[in-house]
Design an enzyme around this catalytic site. Structure first.
Site, short mmCIF file in Angstrom:
data_model
loop_
_atom_site.label_atom_id
_atom_site.label_comp_id
_atom_site.label_asym_id
_atom_site.label_seq_id
_atom_site.Cartn_x
_atom_site.Cartn_y
_atom_site.Cartn_z
N GLU A 52 0.83 -1.21 0.00
CA GLU A 52 0.00 0.00 0.00
C GLU A 52 0.86 1.26 0.00
O GLU A 52 0.60 2.22 -0.74
CB GLU A 52 -0.91 0.01 1.23
CG GLU A 52 -1.81 -1.20 1.34
CD GLU A 52 -1.23 -2.30 2.21
OE1 GLU A 52 -1.97 -2.86 3.03
OE2 GLU A 52 -0.01 -2.59 2.07
N GLY A 300 7.09 -40.13 1.59
CA GLY A 300 6.23 -41.15 2.18
C GLY A 300 5.92 -40.87 3.64
O GLY A 300 4.79 -41.11 4.11
#
EC number: 3.5.4.26
Length: 360
Positions: A52, A300
């Site tokens: 901003e 895994g």
């Protein structure tokens, strides 16, 4: 152009910088007046100006009476930089359109309320779903205190990440490898197992694309990498090793000499680093997102723990037969017990196919 189009542009700008501003989210902001863009920016690196403020600086005095489109609620607190709300009020912006509220406890609507209290028109919720996707790493960490986990693998059509002998260069083509590096650049940290470090000596950088390399994390229960007795790219300062009590004093000393950081964690019944404990500690350290790149046993372990949010699978038109599986060390006795996934999107990258999945 409409409000929707301007917000889409703010979201595009925000998404283009994902990974460059950690631990802060990369916000996008666009200042518009009478259909003309006066300023457009994304967040600077942590410690620099927020989106901003940068966009308003581009607009200068012309920002008075303009509309500001921003992807995440402007902050109203002083951290490394002054509050964004101060800059918005000081610029005389008449209207602020915000995609989503910032759920962090120190923000949580305070910025929006202060703007409204000072007479600024505030509209919340435009393209909120897309904004939640763009800011998903940040939002996940705020909500759960853990990093957003992305599993990544490059496989043959029959699901192997290497031949039986361990050769894996290269399964996928250059477009897929560049995509994988862009994915690295979007993450705060990147994890591999000790076997991958010893076999491939990876750098885990983003050399194929422009961006910021993620912080390397090595899952190494016994600190085998430090005991290898040879120079490796990840034996250096800035790399975090997660190990268990089974790591020897000699290995710990060798790691310290290399300048890398060690963190002891609980072990699983099989002797691996406990995935849940690892994510808790990484979250405590402010790691917003973690990309798990291999090898198969580490992937895994995350699948077994159900500790992941997205799976990026790059699949090449190649058959390796009895090679090394992408997801190893985990299995189910019946198809009905195996986890089902949701296909989020697909993309063709040269001869290869990218499929992105989420757990159901």
């Amino acid at each position: 152009m409409s409000d929707v189009q301007w917000m889409r542009e703010a979201l595009r700008v925000a998404n283009s910088g994902t990974g460059a501003t950690y631990p802060n989210p990369c916000v996008g902001a666009v200042v518009v007046k009478r259909g003309r863009v006066l300023g457009k920016a994304r967040s600077d690196v942590t410690g620099g100006a927020h989106a901003e403020v940068r966009a308003l600086a581009m607009a200068g005095r012309a920002a008075k009476g303009a509309t500001l489109y921003v992807t995440l609620e402007p902050c109203n607190h002083r951290g490394r930089t002054p509050p964004c709300v101060d800059a918005i009020l000081g610029a005389g912006v008449a209207r602020v359109v915000v995609a989503i509220e910032d759920p962090a406890p120190h923000v949580a609507g305070a910025g929006l309320r202060r703007l409204q209290d000072h007479g600024v028109t505030v509209e919340l919720g435009l393209l909120a779903e897309r904004a939640r996707e763009v800011h998903r790493h940040y939002l996940h960490h705020v909500a759960r205190g853990r990093p957003f986990v992305t599993l990544k693998c490059a496989t043959s059509i029959d699901g192997c990440i290497a031949t039986a002998s361990g050769d894996s260069k290269w399964i996928t083509g250059a477009p897929a490898r560049r995509s994988g590096h862009r994915l690295r650049a979007q993450h705060h940290a990147i994890a591999v197992g000790a076997a991958t470090v010893l076999a491939d000596d990876p750098g885990l950088d983003v050399r194929l694309v422009r961006g910021v390399s993620p912080d390397p994390v090595v899952f190494d229960p016994r600190l085998r990498v430090a005991s290898a007795g040879r120079p490796l790219q990840l034996l250096r300062p800035g790399v975090l090793y997660l190990h268990t009590e089974r790591a020897s004093k000699r290995a710990r000393a060798a790691l310290a000499k290399a300048g890398a950081e060690a963190l002891e964690l609980p072990a699983t019944a099989r002797g691996g680093v406990d995935i849940e404990a690892a994510l808790d500690r990484l979250g405590d350290r402010g790691v917003r997102s973690l990309m798990v790149e291999g090898g198969g046993r580490l992937l895994g372990a995350f699948v077994a723990a159900r500790a992941w949010q997205e799976l990026w699978m790059y699949r090449a038109p190649l058959v390796l037969g009895e090679g090394r599986p992408a997801i190893a060390g985990v299995g189910w006795t019946s198809v009905g017990d195996a986890p089902r996934l949701e296909l989020l999107r697909t993309r063709t990258l040269g001869a290869d196919q990218l499929c992105v999945y989420a757990p159901l």
